[in-house]
Motif scaffolding. Structure first.
Motif, mmCIF file in Angstrom:
data_model
loop_
_atom_site.group_PDB
_atom_site.id
_atom_site.type_symbol
_atom_site.label_atom_id
_atom_site.label_comp_id
_atom_site.label_asym_id
_atom_site.label_seq_id
_atom_site.Cartn_x
_atom_site.Cartn_y
_atom_site.Cartn_z
ATOM 1 N N ILE A 281 10.429 80.857 0.076
ATOM 2 C CA ILE A 281 9.123 80.774 -0.582
ATOM 3 C C ILE A 281 8.877 79.308 -0.944
ATOM 4 N N ALA A 282 8.055 78.630 -0.183
ATOM 5 C CA ALA A 282 7.822 77.200 -0.432
ATOM 6 C C ALA A 282 6.587 76.751 0.329
ATOM 7 N N ASN A 283 5.916 75.759 -0.228
ATOM 8 C CA ASN A 283 4.849 75.098 0.520
ATOM 9 C C ASN A 283 5.477 74.071 1.457
ATOM 10 N N HIS A 284 4.651 73.567 2.366
ATOM 11 C CA HIS A 284 5.097 72.437 3.192
ATOM 12 C C HIS A 284 5.135 71.184 2.313
ATOM 13 N N PRO A 285 6.013 70.227 2.508
ATOM 14 C CA PRO A 285 6.868 70.087 3.683
ATOM 15 C C PRO A 285 8.218 70.799 3.557
ATOM 16 N N VAL A 286 8.520 71.401 2.390
ATOM 17 C CA VAL A 286 9.852 72.009 2.240
ATOM 18 C C VAL A 286 10.021 73.185 3.215
ATOM 19 N N LEU A 287 8.939 73.967 3.386
ATOM 20 C CA LEU A 287 9.020 75.107 4.311
ATOM 21 C C LEU A 287 9.280 74.621 5.747
ATOM 22 N N LEU A 288 8.543 73.586 6.142
ATOM 23 C CA LEU A 288 8.734 73.019 7.486
ATOM 24 C C LEU A 288 10.178 72.522 7.656
ATOM 25 N N LEU A 289 10.697 71.862 6.629
ATOM 26 C CA LEU A 289 12.088 71.371 6.704
ATOM 27 C C LEU A 289 13.065 72.536 6.847
ATOM 28 N N GLY A 290 12.751 73.658 6.193
ATOM 29 C CA GLY A 290 13.591 74.855 6.328
ATOM 30 C C GLY A 290 13.649 75.314 7.777
ATOM 31 N N TYR A 291 12.484 75.365 8.429
ATOM 32 C CA TYR A 291 12.447 75.784 9.836
ATOM 33 C C TYR A 291 13.179 74.766 10.720
ATOM 34 N N LEU A 292 12.996 73.473 10.386
ATOM 35 C CA LEU A 292 13.703 72.438 11.176
ATOM 36 C C LEU A 292 15.211 72.614 11.045
ATOM 37 N N MET A 293 15.684 72.827 9.794
ATOM 38 C CA MET A 293 17.129 72.971 9.586
ATOM 39 C C MET A 293 17.664 74.214 10.297
#
Ligand SMILES: NC(=O)c1ccc[n+]([C@@H]2O[C@H](COP(=O)([O-])OP(=O)(O)OC[C@H]3O[C@@H](n4cnc5c(N)ncnc54)[C@H](OP(=O)(O)O)[C@@H]3O)[C@@H](O)[C@H]2O)c1
Length: 335
Positions: A281-293
């Motif tokens: 549960i996060a807004n970008h950019p943290v959510l995007l970083l989650g998908y990248l990781m």
């Protein structure tokens, strides 16, 4: 025919991209329906860490759904105030207060578990929410081993001990879902939060393993990984681990980039209702970083190694560590 297939694929990809850009949680969770009206009636939810912040928002959410609640934390006075809010939705006898110190001895936790499961005459506990915890604002080189150990005791050993205390009771009643409030720091490396990331990663590993071990007995876990939340805006001080121990966290602002406690509570409850194993549960950019990781860890690490030193410097200076554009412009040097 091929042209039709290509068109449908392009439309699906465009739709997924739009959903992703607008997302404040992972797409699997967002694809799930909100629980229907009446879904929570008759259920019992035990929230540990219910006296403020996200825990208070969770209590309010479930009370509004007609749930019976056991509310725990160390401060009876603060829990009493949360009970008053909950009683706007449910009768007084639907809310039981049970003070618990998560870093107390294991006998006390076993007694607390017995009391929570017996709070509503034979109803047991359907959901045990492990929400108590404290974040970290200190670089690795500034954090003593003692401070890191105290952080791990609250954020990792505490929930493990509580889960162990509740386990025989869940097995006996043949049901039970742990709802674990971990953090996106379990997914995305978090500069200036290394011990916290270790604790939350530990929760992720432990409860996923527990879930796999007990699935034949209807006991499971939903590990929730929130990113930055807009808690602490109600004037209630958030306590976090600094370099020399617990400190009050300054409100670093940036609330627009943070998910509200109310929205996070609703999404956590939705994930628990569908018994998802994990959610973000996060807004970008943290959510995007989650998908990248998750899908391109080498690229995620490349970005994090670029912003990491600047984030550690920003947090040291008491500023927000979440303004990625400011961090990318950081030219280095201690402040
Ligand atoms: N806020 C964020 O940005 C964020 C992001 C990701 C994850 N999280 C996680 O979400 C959870 C809640 O965060 P929050 O921001 O709402 O924190 P918060 O406002 O500081 O609330 C922490 C809660 O934990 C309880 N607690 C602390 N130590 C305890 C202990 N020894 N025994 C029992 N209860 C204890 C506190 O109650 P008492 O003081 O009354 O004991 C309080 O109810 C934490 O696990 C945190 O790691 C937060």
């Amino acid at each position: 025919m091929l042209l039709l297939l290509a068109g449908a694929t392009a439309a699906w990809a465009a739709w997924t991209l739009v959903r992703f850009i607008r997302a404040d949680a992972d797409l699997t969770l967002l694809a799930k329906r909100a629980p229907p009206p009446g879904a929570w009636q008759g259920k019992v939810v035990w929230i540990v860490g219910a006296s403020q912040g996200l825990g208070e928002a969770l209590a309010r959410y479930w009370a509004a759904g007609g749930t019976r609640l056991v509310l725990s934390s160390r401060s009876l006075e603060k829990l009493q105030a949360v009970k008053e809010v909950c009683c706007q939705y449910v009768p007084e006898d639907h809310v039981v207060l049970l003070p618990v110190d998560l870093v107390g001895n294991s006998d006390a936790l076993e007694e607390a578990a017995e009391a929570a499961f017996a709070a509503f005459e034979g109803a047991g506990v359907d959901y045990l929410v492990h929400n108590a915890g404290a974040s970290q604002h200190a670089a690795v080189e500034d954090t003593s081993t003692d401070v890191a150990a105290a952080l791990l005791r609250l954020n990792l050993q505490g929930p493990l001990a509580l889960a162990r205390a509740a386990l025989p009771l869940m097995v006996q009643q043949r049901r039970g879902q742990h709802v674990v409030v971990a953090s996106m720091s379990a997914v995305v490396p978090s500069p200036a939060q290394a011990a916290y990331a270790a604790a939350k990663s530990g929760l992720r590993g432990y409860f996923a393993s527990l879930s796999s071990e007990l699935s034949d007995r209807n006991v499971g876990a939903t590990v929730c990984c929130p990113g930055p939340l807009a808690t602490g805006l109600d004037g209630k001080t958030r306590i976090v681990y600094g370099s020399s121990g617990l400190i009050s966290q300054p409100n670093t602002g940036m609330s627009k980039k943070k998910v509200s406690a109310e929205r996070c509570a609703e999404l956590i409850a939705r994930a628990a209702y569908h018994r998802l194993d994990e959610c973000w549960i996060a807004n970008h950019p943290v959510l995007l970083l989650g998908y990248l990781m998750q899908y391109a860890p080498w690229l995620g690490m490349l970005v994090l190694k670029k912003v990491g030193p600047a984030r550690a410097r920003a947090l040291r200076a008491g500023k927000s560590g979440y303004d990625i554009s400011a961090l990318m412009q950081d030219q280095g040097g201690d402040s």
